[in-house]
Scaffold this motif. Structure first.
Motif, PDB file in Angstrom:
ATOM      1  N   VAL A  79       0.929  -1.261  -0.310  1.00 16.51           N
ATOM      2  CA  VAL A  79      -0.009  -0.088  -0.070  1.00 16.51           C
ATOM      3  C   VAL A  79       0.920   1.030   0.046  1.00 16.51           C
ATOM      4  N   ALA A  80       2.328   0.681   0.969  1.00 18.41           N
ATOM      5  CA  ALA A  80       2.684   2.456   1.217  1.00 18.41           C
ATOM      6  C   ALA A  80       3.458   2.674  -0.615  1.00 18.41           C
ATOM      7  N   ILE A  81       3.890   1.504  -1.674  1.00 15.84           N
ATOM      8  CA  ILE A  81       4.362   2.317  -2.847  1.00 15.84           C
ATOM      9  C   ILE A  81       3.924   2.383  -3.353  1.00 15.84           C
ATOM     10  N   PHE A  82       2.367   2.152  -3.549  1.00 13.77           N
ATOM     11  CA  PHE A  82       1.115   1.811  -4.409  1.00 13.77           C
ATOM     12  C   PHE A  82       0.362   3.896  -3.793  1.00 13.77           C
ATOM     13  N   SER A  83       0.663   4.040  -2.544  1.00 14.16           N
ATOM     14  CA  SER A  83       0.302   5.482  -2.346  1.00 14.16           C
ATOM     15  C   SER A  83       1.269   6.767  -2.701  1.00 14.16           C
ATOM     16  N   ALA A  84       2.668   5.955  -2.727  1.00 13.86           N
ATOM     17  CA  ALA A  84       4.207   7.012  -2.988  1.00 13.86           C
ATOM     18  C   ALA A  84       3.534   7.295  -4.412  1.00 13.86           C
ATOM     19  N   GLY A  85       3.358   5.729  -5.256  1.00 15.71           N
ATOM     20  CA  GLY A  85       2.874   6.555  -7.005  1.00 15.71           C
ATOM     21  C   GLY A  85       1.865   7.529  -6.542  1.00 15.71           C
ATOM     22  N   LEU A  86       0.581   6.951  -6.091  1.00 16.06           N
ATOM     23  CA  LEU A  86      -0.704   7.493  -6.101  1.00 16.06           C
ATOM     24  C   LEU A  86       0.026   9.359  -5.930  1.00 16.06           C
ATOM     25  N   GLY A  87       0.521   9.642  -4.538  1.00 20.88           N
ATOM     26  CA  GLY A  87       0.566  11.153  -4.123  1.00 20.88           C
ATOM     27  C   GLY A  87       1.705  11.564  -5.377  1.00 20.88           C
TER      28      GLY A  87
END
Length: 412
Positions: free
Chosen positions: A51-59
């Motif tokens: 989730v952290a990796i995904f949210s970094a990209g999304l952010g």
């Protein structure tokens, strides 16, 4: 003549393919640079690394949209929020309350961006000078050292070896290798742990190749919010420093164009998005600014390509399984380095801002350090009608008192 035209067309196509390949390599390089630190935060706090990796990209995508796609920045997991997340986890036993605090912290960022747009950055900065912000950043790092020690003491050999390798690469590495010191250190520690038979690979075998990250919705509690949200005070000036540094590398003043209000808005909305899906708070990453300085390629679209790769990577379950299999002493060793670096950034903030070591500023800095490093003995209780009592302590209490003391002593 026709053959020459065909040859030119083929050459142009080959150049286009080469440029595309070059852009992909540059994007992957940015992904590698941010990867180690981004996943370390969820590993240390208990959040889901995928989730952290995904949210970094999304952010990062949200940030670029807010800043007119002008700023070559990648957002990753913020270390400043680690103590707060751990404290909420220990108090509530549920990380979703920490998510609620992260969402509110992002909202504060958004509100601050509106205030900055309205009154200008200089008026805001007078409340958070270097003699307040520097010690606050030091408190963040120093408060995390015991966490690193608790992890390191499970196997001193592995922890010390991991730390030494990471430090050696940082000090003597060149180019991209220097940027990958965290990954190199963790990889060495992992291999050493495997040789010693202390790696549990069950999480890898249990993970699917492709799976949806463990997204969770936040829960909101005033006490949890009071623990996490005030960290924004500490990271506000860090944000200004990161954007300024990025602009100096690129050769542009991003504080003016697209404007500090837009960069704060992008950071705030990215953090809110992360909080709503179960990721850690986002922040601008110095690692990626370092890659910009090395490659001299400042195209923001490459960072957006990196963001897309990060979101895709979040759905590869085996990656999360590998991250969860990293032994605790390995993370303990690398954490010593990272937390010490955070404290050093606080010292550099004071030094680079040329803070005068007069009696007034020494009192301000000592106040923040003492109150921030003695959370068990300092703090204030705020009674919340009907429900509970919120205790503001540690960094939050130190930040509030530090701002007030500085305003009183340095009125001029």
């Amino acid at each position: 003549m026709q053959e020459k035209i065909v040859l030119k067309g083929q050459l142009a196509q080959e150049l286009t393919l080469f440029e595309r390949l070059k852009r992909i390599i540059l994007a992957v390089q940015h992904l590698i640079a941010m990867f180690g630190a981004t996943v370390l935060v969820p590993i240390l706090t208990g959040l889901d690394p995928s989730v952290a990796i995904f949210s970094a990209g999304l952010g990062t995508m949200i940030f670029h949209l807010c800043t007119k796609k002008k700023v070559p920045v990648f957002l990753g997991s913020s270390f400043a929020f680690i103590p707060g997340i751990i404290a909420v986890k220990q108090s509530f036993g549920d990380l979703r309350y920490a998510q609620g605090g992260i969402v509110v912290a992002g909202l504060i960022y958004v509100l601050v961006s509106l205030v900055v747009q309205r009154i200008g950055v200089e008026r805001i900065k007078r409340f958070l000078p270097a003699q307040v912000v520097g010690p606050m950043i030091m408190v963040i790092g120093l408060n995390l050292v015991p966490v690193a020690y608790n992890s390191a003491k499970t196997n001193y050999l592995v922890s010390i070896a991991t730390l030494l390798v990471a430090v050696m690469v940082t000090l003597f590495g060149k180019g991209l290798l220097k940027q990958l010191s965290i990954i190199v250190g963790v990889a060495f520690g992992y291999i050493l742990s495997a040789a010693l038979g202390i790696v549990d690979t069950s999480s890898i075998s249990a993970a699917k190749l492709i799976e949806i990250p463990h997204f969770t919705l936040p829960k909101f509690d005033l006490a949890a919010i009071a623990i996490i949200a005030p960290v924004v005070l500490a990271v506000f000036m860090e944000h200004i420093g990161d954007i300024t540094t990025n602009g100096q590398v690129v050769g542009q003043d991003f504080i003016k164009d697209p404007g500090l209000n837009r960069t704060l808005l992008g950071d705030g909305l990215a953090t809110m998005a992360a909080g709503f899906i179960g990721g850690p708070a986002n922040t601008t990453y110095g690692e990626n600014t370092g890659v910009l300085a090395i490659t001299k390629n400042y195209d923001p679209s490459i960072l957006r390509m990196t963001a897309v790769f990060a979101m895709i990577l979040g759905f590869i379950g085996k990656v999360g399984g590998v991250l969860k299999s990293i032994p605790v002493p390995v993370m303990g060793g690398i954490s010593f380095m990272l937390y010490s670096m955070i404290a050093l950034i606080g010292v550099q903030t004071i030094k680079n801002s040329k803070v005068k070591f007069n009696v007034k500023n020494i009192i301000v800095m000592a106040t923040v350090l003492i109150l921030g490093l003695l959370p068990s003995y300092t703090g204030i209780n705020i009674g919340i009608p009907v429900t509970e009592t919120v205790k503001i302590q540690g960094l939050s209490f130190a930040a509030i008192v530090g701002v007030i003391v500085n305003l009183v002593l340095n009125r001029e």
